[in-house]
Design a protein around this motif. Structure first.
Motif, PDB file in Angstrom:
ATOM      1  N   ASP A 190       0.819  -1.214   0.000  1.00 36.75           N
ATOM      2  CA  ASP A 190       0.000   0.000   0.000  1.00 36.75           C
ATOM      3  C   ASP A 190       0.852   1.262   0.000  1.00 36.75           C
ATOM      4  O   ASP A 190       0.494   2.281  -0.601  1.00 36.75           O
ATOM      5  CB  ASP A 190      -1.009   0.007   1.157  1.00 36.75           C
ATOM      6  CG  ASP A 190      -0.385  -0.109   2.539  1.00 36.75           C
ATOM      7  OD1 ASP A 190       0.856  -0.108   2.655  1.00 36.75           O
ATOM      8  OD2 ASP A 190      -1.148  -0.217   3.522  1.00 36.75           O
ATOM      9  N   GLN A 191       2.036   1.198   0.628  1.00 30.57           N
ATOM     10  CA  GLN A 191       2.922   2.354   0.641  1.00 30.57           C
ATOM     11  C   GLN A 191       3.646   2.521  -0.697  1.00 30.57           C
ATOM     12  O   GLN A 191       3.911   3.646  -1.137  1.00 30.57           O
ATOM     13  CB  GLN A 191       3.935   2.234   1.778  1.00 30.57           C
ATOM     14  CG  GLN A 191       3.353   2.478   3.151  1.00 30.57           C
ATOM     15  CD  GLN A 191       3.025   3.941   3.383  1.00 30.57           C
ATOM     16  OE1 GLN A 191       3.401   4.815   2.601  1.00 30.57           O
ATOM     17  NE2 GLN A 191       2.314   4.231   4.457  1.00 30.57           N
ATOM     18  N   LEU A 192       3.991   1.410  -1.344  1.00 30.40           N
ATOM     19  CA  LEU A 192       4.576   1.499  -2.684  1.00 30.40           C
ATOM     20  C   LEU A 192       3.582   2.128  -3.654  1.00 30.40           C
ATOM     21  O   LEU A 192       3.914   3.012  -4.439  1.00 30.40           O
ATOM     22  CB  LEU A 192       4.985   0.112  -3.174  1.00 30.40           C
ATOM     23  CG  LEU A 192       6.205  -0.519  -2.501  1.00 30.40           C
ATOM     24  CD1 LEU A 192       6.281  -1.998  -2.828  1.00 30.40           C
ATOM     25  CD2 LEU A 192       7.484   0.186  -2.945  1.00 30.40           C
ATOM     26  N   ARG A 193       2.347   1.657  -3.578  1.00 34.48           N
ATOM     27  CA  ARG A 193       1.292   2.201  -4.435  1.00 34.48           C
ATOM     28  C   ARG A 193       1.114   3.696  -4.174  1.00 34.48           C
ATOM     29  O   ARG A 193       0.934   4.495  -5.098  1.00 34.48           O
ATOM     30  CB  ARG A 193      -0.003   1.435  -4.154  1.00 34.48           C
ATOM     31  CG  ARG A 193      -1.138   1.727  -5.102  1.00 34.48           C
ATOM     32  CD  ARG A 193      -2.370   0.931  -4.730  1.00 34.48           C
ATOM     33  NE  ARG A 193      -2.235  -0.486  -5.043  1.00 34.48           N
ATOM     34  CZ  ARG A 193      -2.305  -1.460  -4.139  1.00 34.48           C
ATOM     35  NH1 ARG A 193      -2.505  -1.177  -2.858  1.00 34.48           N
ATOM     36  NH2 ARG A 193      -2.188  -2.723  -4.511  1.00 34.48           N
ATOM     37  N   ASN A 194       1.175   4.083  -2.925  1.00 37.15           N
ATOM     38  CA  ASN A 194       1.052   5.475  -2.516  1.00 37.15           C
ATOM     39  C   ASN A 194       2.103   6.348  -3.208  1.00 37.15           C
ATOM     40  O   ASN A 194       1.811   7.440  -3.695  1.00 37.15           O
ATOM     41  CB  ASN A 194       1.220   5.542  -0.992  1.00 37.15           C
ATOM     42  CG  ASN A 194       0.801   6.857  -0.381  1.00 37.15           C
ATOM     43  OD1 ASN A 194      -0.126   7.493  -0.836  1.00 37.15           O
ATOM     44  ND2 ASN A 194       1.494   7.251   0.674  1.00 37.15           N
ATOM     45  N   GLY A 195       3.321   5.848  -3.289  1.00 44.81           N
ATOM     46  CA  GLY A 195       4.405   6.617  -3.894  1.00 44.81           C
ATOM     47  C   GLY A 195       4.378   6.629  -5.407  1.00 44.81           C
ATOM     48  O   GLY A 195       4.750   7.640  -6.036  1.00 44.81           O
ATOM     49  N   ILE A 196       3.939   5.532  -6.025  1.00 44.76           N
ATOM     50  CA  ILE A 196       3.889   5.486  -7.484  1.00 44.76           C
ATOM     51  C   ILE A 196       2.981   6.587  -8.021  1.00 44.76           C
ATOM     52  O   ILE A 196       3.214   7.134  -9.108  1.00 44.76           O
ATOM     53  CB  ILE A 196       3.426   4.091  -7.964  1.00 44.76           C
ATOM     54  CG1 ILE A 196       4.523   3.045  -7.707  1.00 44.76           C
ATOM     55  CG2 ILE A 196       3.098   4.099  -9.453  1.00 44.76           C
ATOM     56  CD1 ILE A 196       4.130   1.633  -8.074  1.00 44.76           C
ATOM     57  N   ALA A 197       1.944   6.939  -7.271  1.00 39.55           N
ATOM     58  CA  ALA A 197       1.046   8.001  -7.721  1.00 39.55           C
ATOM     59  C   ALA A 197       1.806   9.298  -7.976  1.00 39.55           C
ATOM     60  O   ALA A 197       1.501  10.040  -8.924  1.00 39.55           O
ATOM     61  CB  ALA A 197      -0.058   8.224  -6.690  1.00 39.55           C
ATOM     62  N   GLU A 198       2.816   9.591  -7.138  1.00 42.94           N
ATOM     63  CA  GLU A 198       3.583  10.824  -7.324  1.00 42.94           C
ATOM     64  C   GLU A 198       4.474  10.735  -8.563  1.00 42.94           C
ATOM     65  O   GLU A 198       4.744  11.748  -9.217  1.00 42.94           O
ATOM     66  CB  GLU A 198       4.426  11.120  -6.083  1.00 42.94           C
ATOM     67  CG  GLU A 198       3.624  11.582  -4.866  1.00 42.94           C
ATOM     68  CD  GLU A 198       3.160  13.035  -4.978  1.00 42.94           C
ATOM     69  OE1 GLU A 198       3.434  13.687  -6.019  1.00 42.94           O
ATOM     70  OE2 GLU A 198       2.516  13.513  -4.025  1.00 42.94           O
ATOM     71  N   ILE A 199       4.946   9.535  -8.891  1.00 41.20           N
ATOM     72  CA  ILE A 199       5.739   9.392 -10.120  1.00 41.20           C
ATOM     73  C   ILE A 199       4.840   9.586 -11.337  1.00 41.20           C
ATOM     74  O   ILE A 199       5.222  10.241 -12.318  1.00 41.20           O
ATOM     75  CB  ILE A 199       6.438   8.017 -10.165  1.00 41.20           C
ATOM     76  CG1 ILE A 199       7.300   7.800  -8.922  1.00 41.20           C
ATOM     77  CG2 ILE A 199       7.315   7.918 -11.416  1.00 41.20           C
ATOM     78  CD1 ILE A 199       7.985   6.442  -8.872  1.00 41.20           C
ATOM     79  N   ILE A 200       3.639   9.022 -11.283  1.00 45.84           N
ATOM     80  CA  ILE A 200       2.689   9.221 -12.380  1.00 45.84           C
ATOM     81  C   ILE A 200       2.383  10.709 -12.535  1.00 45.84           C
ATOM     82  O   ILE A 200       2.229  11.225 -13.645  1.00 45.84           O
ATOM     83  CB  ILE A 200       1.402   8.411 -12.142  1.00 45.84           C
ATOM     84  CG1 ILE A 200       1.716   6.908 -12.116  1.00 45.84           C
ATOM     85  CG2 ILE A 200       0.369   8.712 -13.230  1.00 45.84           C
ATOM     86  CD1 ILE A 200       0.526   6.038 -11.737  1.00 45.84           C
ATOM     87  N   LYS A 201       2.282  11.412 -11.410  1.00 48.36           N
ATOM     88  CA  LYS A 201       2.013  12.853 -11.456  1.00 48.36           C
ATOM     89  C   LYS A 201       3.011  13.574 -12.337  1.00 48.36           C
ATOM     90  O   LYS A 201       2.636  14.287 -13.275  1.00 48.36           O
ATOM     91  CB  LYS A 201       2.066  13.426 -10.039  1.00 48.36           C
ATOM     92  CG  LYS A 201       1.980  14.949  -9.978  1.00 48.36           C
ATOM     93  CD  LYS A 201       2.321  15.493  -8.602  1.00 48.36           C
ATOM     94  CE  LYS A 201       3.823  15.492  -8.368  1.00 48.36           C
ATOM     95  NZ  LYS A 201       4.183  16.106  -7.059  1.00 48.36           N
ATOM     96  N   ILE A 202       4.286  13.408 -12.025  1.00 52.91           N
ATOM     97  CA  ILE A 202       5.294  14.178 -12.739  1.00 52.91           C
ATOM     98  C   ILE A 202       5.422  13.714 -14.180  1.00 52.91           C
ATOM     99  O   ILE A 202       5.726  14.507 -15.086  1.00 52.91           O
ATOM    100  CB  ILE A 202       6.648  14.129 -11.992  1.00 52.91           C
ATOM    101  CG1 ILE A 202       7.541  15.282 -12.429  1.00 52.91           C
ATOM    102  CG2 ILE A 202       7.354  12.798 -12.175  1.00 52.91           C
ATOM    103  CD1 ILE A 202       6.966  16.649 -12.125  1.00 52.91           C
ATOM    104  N   ALA A 203       5.149  12.429 -14.429  1.00 55.31           N
ATOM    105  CA  ALA A 203       5.217  11.918 -15.793  1.00 55.31           C
ATOM    106  C   ALA A 203       4.090  12.472 -16.653  1.00 55.31           C
ATOM    107  O   ALA A 203       4.302  12.871 -17.803  1.00 55.31           O
ATOM    108  CB  ALA A 203       5.167  10.398 -15.781  1.00 55.31           C
ATOM    109  N   THR A 204       2.885  12.529 -16.111  1.00 53.95           N
ATOM    110  CA  THR A 204       1.715  12.925 -16.890  1.00 53.95           C
ATOM    111  C   THR A 204       1.818  14.360 -17.385  1.00 53.95           C
ATOM    112  O   THR A 204       1.388  14.665 -18.512  1.00 53.95           O
ATOM    113  CB  THR A 204       0.432  12.762 -16.055  1.00 53.95           C
ATOM    114  OG1 THR A 204       0.355  11.424 -15.554  1.00 53.95           O
ATOM    115  CG2 THR A 204      -0.810  13.032 -16.894  1.00 53.95           C
TER     116      THR A 204
END
Length: 411
Positions: A190-204
């Motif tokens: 759940d914490q890994l998933r939490n952080g991936i969202a921020e990577i998707i943010k900057i990528a998008t």
């Protein structure tokens, strides 16, 4: 921070002061930050001969022996302040408790504090350092993915207040950030998933190539802890490149605007309605899920405005859904949209400045959307999400219930 340039102009009727402060901090990769053979952490505290460490409780349970052995090996006295800071504890009361711990330790004015934990821990402890004696240095060791690739980059620190996210805060850079991605090997999904969202943010909104690589690797990275899981070696190179590029792109965008004087911020994608949404449930949403809902809804808005194609909108929705991140929430209501919009207008000097992809990999700021437009878009968004897996609801979206006090003891 130290003043590096100042000027006083005096006339018979006024005095005018101009001063400029230097901000300087370093993010260093360390493979095994608690390995006695690595001197970076010891170098930060050797001149003082002692260290007060604010450490997340879970990290202390798993890595406490290594931490203590490291400082013993280097002949540095260590005192540990154990904390467990959930979103509900990201409060002024917790800041006060940490300040009391600093005083009990007898912290000297420019003596640094060591802060070890995720983004919540570094936010609150960093704010305590900003407040204590007006400016106390600190060194950060982020231990979660969101801490490593997002919280470590910014100089913002803060606390929630009055059921409002980050209503109190400061700009206070740590002297140094030590990046040890091996912490991901023991991080819950759940914490890994939490952080991936921020990577998707900057990528998008900032890097189309990075978005494409996430589409290719993200599920494997989640499954194998970015290559640090027991059988994850085959994705470690891809994970390392993706996290490096995410940090680099965030820094490229943040460094020219560290004090947010320019309010058109690419890095604020996903952070228009999410601050209100995140704290709306009794058990707050994980930050990653809250911003994922915001970003998915923003992608729907962008498609309605003609900024991206419907196919690219669906790419954004699909990536979140495949990873178990939320793209919709029952708490995202017309009433919340109206409340969140009013709140963010106060933060952004009366303009919405909604960050939207135009196209994927670039960002457009829209201040012309009215609440009626936003509510209409929400109806479209909900209809789209109803056809997605789980109806757009994420996995493990809510933070754990917390009953223990955030600051436990000093050892």
């Amino acid at each position: 921070m130290t003043v590096v340039e100042s000027r006083l102009t005096a006339t018979e009727r006024s005095f005018h002061v101009e001063a400029y402060e230097k901000i300087e901090y370093t993010l260093d990769y360390v493979d095994g930050v608690f390995d006695p053979a690595n001197p970076q952490l010891a170098d930060a505290f050797s001149a003082w001969g002692r260290c007060l460490a604010v450490v997340d409780r879970n990290v202390l349970a798993m890595r406490g022996e290594e931490l203590r052995a490291y400082f013993e090996h280097h002949g540095i006295d260590l005192r540990v302040q154990e904390v467990r800071i959930a979103e509900v504890h990201k409060s002024l009361r917790t800041v006060e408790q940490l300040v009391d711990a600093f005083a009990d330790f007898g912290l000297i004015r420019k003596e640094p504090v060591l802060v070890v934990g995720g983004g919540l821990t570094t936010d609150v402890a960093g704010f305590a350092c900003a407040a204590y004696k007006r400016s106390t240095d600190y060194v950060r060791i982020p231990t979660t993915l969101i801490g490593l690739i997002d919280a470590s980059v910014s100089i913002k620190v803060g606390a929630n207040h009055g059921h409002l996210k980050n209503r109190l805060g400061a700009y206070h850079a740590s002297k140094q950030v030590l990046l040890d991605f091996s912490f991901l090997g023991t991080l819950p999904t759940d914490q890994l998933r939490n952080g991936i969202a921020e990577i998707i943010k900057i990528a998008t909104v900032g890097d189309a190539d990075l978005f494409g690589r996430l589409e290719k690797y993200a599920e494997e990275l989640l499954e194998h802890s970015f290559g640090f899981g027991p059988e994850g070696g085959h994705v470690r190179e891809a994970g390392g490149a993706i996290t490096y590029d995410a940090i680099k792109r965030m820094l490229e965008l943040e460094v020219p605007n560290l004090h947010e004087l320019d309010l058109d911020r690419v890095i604020a994608f996903g952070h228009t309605w999410s601050p209100t949404l995140e704290l709306a449930p009794e058990r707050p949403l994980f930050h990653g899920h809250a911003i994922a809902v915001d970003m998915a809804y923003s992608a729907t808005l962008a498609a309605r405005c003609g900024y991206i194609t419907e196919a690219d909108r669906d790419r954004v929705h699909s990536l979140f859904t495949r990873l178990g991140l939320s793209v919709d929430s029952p708490y995202l209501t017309p009433e919340l949209i109206e409340q969140a919009t009013a709140s963010i207008l106060q933060t952004r000097d009366g303009r919405l400045r909604a960050a939207l992809p135009r196209p994927i990999g670039t960002c457009h700021f829209d201040s012309d959307l009215h609440v009626s437009d936003l509510v209409d878009a929400l109806a479209d968004h909900r209809a789209l999400c109803s056809g997605l897996e789980r109806g757009g609801v994420g996995l493990d979206a809510f933070t754990p219930a917390e009953v223990e006090a955030p600051v436990q003891r000093t050892s």
